[in-house]
Design a protein around this motif. Structure first.
Motif, PDB file in Angstrom:
ATOM      1  N   THR A   1     -42.895  -0.056  12.453  1.00  6.89           N
ATOM      2  CA  THR A   1     -42.902  -0.062  10.993  1.00  6.89           C
ATOM      3  C   THR A   1     -43.215  -1.460  10.497  1.00  6.89           C
ATOM      4  O   THR A   1     -42.906  -2.450  11.174  1.00  6.89           O
TER       5      THR A   1
ATOM      6  N   ASP B   1     -42.698   5.260  12.356  1.00  4.39           N
ATOM      7  CA  ASP B   1     -42.689   5.457  10.912  1.00  4.39           C
ATOM      8  C   ASP B   1     -44.107   5.894  10.537  1.00  4.39           C
ATOM      9  O   ASP B   1     -44.973   5.069  10.248  1.00  4.39           O
TER      10      ASP B   1
ATOM     11  N   ASP C   1     -37.046   6.589   5.695  1.00  4.20           N
ATOM     12  CA  ASP C   1     -36.330   5.421   6.207  1.00  4.20           C
ATOM     13  C   ASP C   1     -34.927   5.793   6.675  1.00  4.20           C
ATOM     14  O   ASP C   1     -34.472   5.314   7.717  1.00  4.20           O
TER      15      ASP C   1
ATOM     16  N   ASN D   1     -45.851   4.680   7.352  1.00  2.00           N
ATOM     17  CA  ASN D   1     -46.214   3.277   7.418  1.00  2.00           C
ATOM     18  C   ASN D   1     -47.470   3.067   8.248  1.00  2.00           C
ATOM     19  O   ASN D   1     -48.355   2.302   7.872  1.00  2.00           O
TER      20      ASN D   1
ATOM     21  N   ARG E   1     -36.725  -2.635   8.855  1.00  2.00           N
ATOM     22  CA  ARG E   1     -36.521  -3.525  10.010  1.00  2.00           C
ATOM     23  C   ARG E   1     -35.116  -4.123   9.975  1.00  2.00           C
ATOM     24  O   ARG E   1     -34.436  -4.172  10.993  1.00  2.00           O
TER      25      ARG E   1
ATOM     26  N   ASP F   1     -42.175  -2.047   7.335  1.00  2.00           N
ATOM     27  CA  ASP F   1     -41.222  -2.050   6.228  1.00  2.00           C
ATOM     28  C   ASP F   1     -40.086  -3.043   6.524  1.00  2.00           C
ATOM     29  O   ASP F   1     -39.270  -2.811   7.413  1.00  2.00           O
TER      30      ASP F   1
ATOM     31  N   THR G   1     -47.264  -2.167  12.732  1.00  3.35           N
ATOM     32  CA  THR G   1     -48.163  -1.041  12.981  1.00  3.35           C
ATOM     33  C   THR G   1     -49.322  -1.416  13.906  1.00  3.35           C
ATOM     34  O   THR G   1     -49.801  -0.571  14.658  1.00  3.35           O
TER      35      THR G   1
END
Length: 134
Positions: A107, A12, A84, A15, A113, A109, A126
């Motif tokens: 990610t 991602d 996403d 991200n 997830r 996020d 990350t």
């Protein structure tokens, strides 16, 4: 990071880029180029691993023009809309392949997830990727 079996890492990019307050917001394509360059080098050192990077929004311009980096074996996907949604779709496709590879999604996020976990993919933050790039 050689595992002896096939692995896919889905990144991602928004991200990962946004996780460091380094001024990325002033030049999103430039920040994406820097990430792609680092990921291309990492890709060269990994056996049996495919890295798929999803770029969305303004960052998609990173792969065009005279400043576009050489991404080598790196797979770069330009999200036509929601990053996403594209990540979720690529993750589902990757986990559904014959001889299912180990799929890791980078990610932070939480919503993303939750979307990818039912596919059998492993979400990581990350920092996991940044530690390998630094």
């Amino acid at each position: 990071m050689t595992t002896g079996h096939r692995q896919v890492i889905v990144v991602d990019a928004a991200n990962v880029i946004g996780s460091r307050p380094d001024g990325w917001w002033r030049d999103r394509p430039g920040a994406a180029r820097r990430l792609l360059t680092k990921l291309a080098v990492l890709q060269q050192h990994l056996d049996d691993t495919d890295i798929i990077v999803i770029l969305e929004g303004a960052a998609r311009a990173a792969v065009s023009g005279p400043d576009a980096p050489d991404t080598g074996e790196l797979s770069v996907v330009l999200a036509p809309g929601s990053g996403d949604d594209t990540i979720a779709a690529i993750t589902a496709e990757s986990t559904a392949q014959p001889n299912t590879p180990e799929v890791t999604v980078v990610t932070a996020d939480r919503g993303l997830r939750q979307r990818i976990e039912p596919t059998g993919a492993t979400p990581v933050g990350t920092r996991w990727l940044l530690d390998q790039l630094d």
